[in-house]
Design an enzyme around this catalytic site. Structure first.
Site, PDB file in Angstrom:
ATOM      1  N   ASP A 254       0.825  -1.201   0.000  1.00  0.00           N
ATOM      2  CA  ASP A 254       0.000   0.000   0.000  1.00  0.00           C
ATOM      3  C   ASP A 254       0.864   1.259   0.000  1.00  0.00           C
ATOM      4  O   ASP A 254       2.025   1.247   0.417  1.00  0.00           O
ATOM      5  CB  ASP A 254      -0.920   0.008   1.221  1.00  0.00           C
ATOM      6  N   TYR A 255       0.264   2.355  -0.432  1.00  0.00           N
ATOM      7  CA  TYR A 255       0.927   3.654  -0.524  1.00  0.00           C
ATOM      8  C   TYR A 255       1.655   4.026   0.764  1.00  0.00           C
ATOM      9  O   TYR A 255       2.807   4.472   0.745  1.00  0.00           O
ATOM     10  CB  TYR A 255      -0.129   4.706  -0.874  1.00  0.00           C
TER      11      TYR A 255
END
Length: 246
Positions: A106-107
């Site tokens: 994830d970011y």
């Protein structure tokens, strides 16, 4: 043999353009041509003499390459982003091959991410039955109790998906700040898997890092740095994944 034939989606994956699964989708969408003709039939076989184009671009066979990146937070696990945010391939600018990440982080998650141009290898490692350990360390708001740990291993339903951890252990706690450092091992990685699981238990994640992937770790690397996998590591990963899906 020059005229040995292989399935079209496999040839596309081996070229480094994309994974085999995405190659199949491109074929079905009519975006692949063989010798100038659009091909939409999965399983079509081609030889090295055939001219294959994907989205109008001729395929060029690349040598397979395999890299390990220490992904920083605030980076997209993709080769491009329509919002012009930093992507993982920005950290490997000198690499000539068209590599892509195996799976994703994830970011806001940092840690170990593998990249390759070998679609078959990527698909093998991402197989839902591969059972390869992916070790994460999370900093949580609140200190999970024994029941929460039990629920994590049993599985929690979120947005129609069952999210579970293969192993959970609290490494440390800070009673004053009401935080905990938790080791979590996953065999699969659904979108925002750990964050969604912990949010459902009301122990939201403040920081998350993937520290290990199978036998690989981040030793010797700082965030944003990378190294090439050794042939032995690639072979060991392939063997591990193949053993798990038999």
């Amino acid at each position: 043999m020059a005229n040995e034939q292989e399935r079209l989606q496999k040839v596309i994956a081996q070229s480094g353009v994309t994974s085999r699964r995405k190659a199949e989708k491109l074929i079905e969408e009519g975006k692949v041509k063989v010798n100038g003709q659009v091909v939409t039939t999965l399983g079509t076989k081609v030889s090295s003499d055939d001219k294959v184009e994907v989205n109008g671009v001729p395929l060029e066979k690349e040598e397979p390459v395999y890299y390990l990146l220490y992904k920083p937070r605030g980076v997209i696990s993709s080769v491009k982003d329509d919002k012009n945010r930093k992507v993982v391939t920005d950290y490997l600018p000198e690499i000539e091959q068209r590599v892509f990440p195996i799976g994703r982080l994830d970011y806001d998650t940092s840690g170990l991410l593998l990249l390759t141009n070998d679609g078959d290898f990527a698909n093998l490692l991402m197989h839902p039955k591969h059972k390869i350990d992916k070790v994460y360390v999370a900093k949580t708001k609140g200190i999970p109790d024994k029941e929460a740990l039990r629920q994590m291993k049993k599985g929690i339903v979120s947005e129609g998906e069952r999210l579970r951890a293969s192993y959970v252990k609290i490494l440390s706690t800070d009673a004053k700040k009401n935080t905990a450092i938790v080791k979590i091992v996953l065999h699969e990685g659904k979108n925002r898997h750990i964050r969604r699981m912990m949010e459902a238990l009301q122990y939201p994640v403040d920081k998350l890092k993937r520290e290990e992937y199978a036998f690989l770790n981040l030793h010797g690397l700082n965030a944003g740095e990378w190294r090439e996998l050794t042939p032995h590591e690639v072979k060991k990963l392939r063997t591990l994944a193949e053993e798990n899906v038999k």
